[in-house]
Scaffold this motif. Sequence first.
Motif, short mmCIF file in Angstrom:
data_model
loop_
_atom_site.label_atom_id
_atom_site.label_comp_id
_atom_site.label_asym_id
_atom_site.label_seq_id
_atom_site.Cartn_x
_atom_site.Cartn_y
_atom_site.Cartn_z
N ALA A 49 20.91 16.09 58.91
CA ALA A 49 22.37 16.14 58.78
C ALA A 49 23.00 14.89 59.39
CB ALA A 49 22.91 17.40 59.46
N ALA A 50 22.45 14.44 60.52
CA ALA A 50 23.01 13.26 61.19
C ALA A 50 22.86 12.01 60.33
CB ALA A 50 22.32 13.06 62.54
N GLN A 53 25.20 12.19 57.31
CA GLN A 53 26.57 11.92 57.73
C GLN A 53 26.78 10.42 57.93
OE1 GLN A 53 29.21 13.87 57.84
NE2 GLN A 53 30.39 12.06 58.45
N TRP A 54 25.78 9.76 58.50
CA TRP A 54 25.88 8.30 58.72
C TRP A 54 25.99 7.56 57.38
CZ3 TRP A 54 23.12 4.03 57.28
CH2 TRP A 54 23.37 2.85 58.00
N LYS A 56 27.11 8.79 54.60
CA LYS A 56 28.42 9.12 54.04
C LYS A 56 29.51 8.23 54.66
CE LYS A 56 31.22 13.27 53.28
NZ LYS A 56 31.41 14.66 53.70
N GLU A 57 29.43 8.08 55.97
CA GLU A 57 30.42 7.26 56.68
C GLU A 57 30.31 5.79 56.25
OE1 GLU A 57 33.02 7.77 58.26
OE2 GLU A 57 33.41 5.85 59.25
#
Length: 167
Positions: A49-50, A53-54, A56-57
């Motif tokens: 997930a981390a 998310q990275w 995506k950012e």
Amino acid sequence: MWKNRLRPRMAVPTVADIDLGVLTQQGIRGILLDLDNTLVPWNGWEVSAATAQWVKEARRRGFRLAILSNSVGRRAHAVARRLGIFALSTAWKPLPSGFRKALAQLGTGPAETAVVGDQLFTDVAGGNAAGLFTIWVQPLSPREMPHTRFLRWAERRLSQEWGLDVQ
Ligand SMILES: [Mg+2]
């Protein structure tokens, strides 16, 4: 000095630890990501997930991203599709051809592109030779190819010599 060809510009524990603000300050607009033991555990399919998310950012900030993997087959493409990016597999890192192809598809120059990977002898050596900004991460899992395990010994020696406090 031959060792400098293997030396990363940045070393962090995982992909999610890469500070995107620092990359922007360095003039980086494109990011090439290794697959095995960088985005997913060796031979795996699941991105944490981390890490997701990275990515995506990074996309939100306008970075262009791609997977550049030496793996053969569908896995790199399947992982890339889930992250909304593209992949080049069978890249033959550290040889320059895969890096050249990836840069052409990203539309970025070498100096404005980072490569992220867990291996000094493929990801970092190839990235340095191609003129990219090289980022070394720790392998996600201890599983890997037998010849890679042999190279880990040399990586540990070099990272100690450079004072890279990541292994
Ligand atoms: Mg790898």
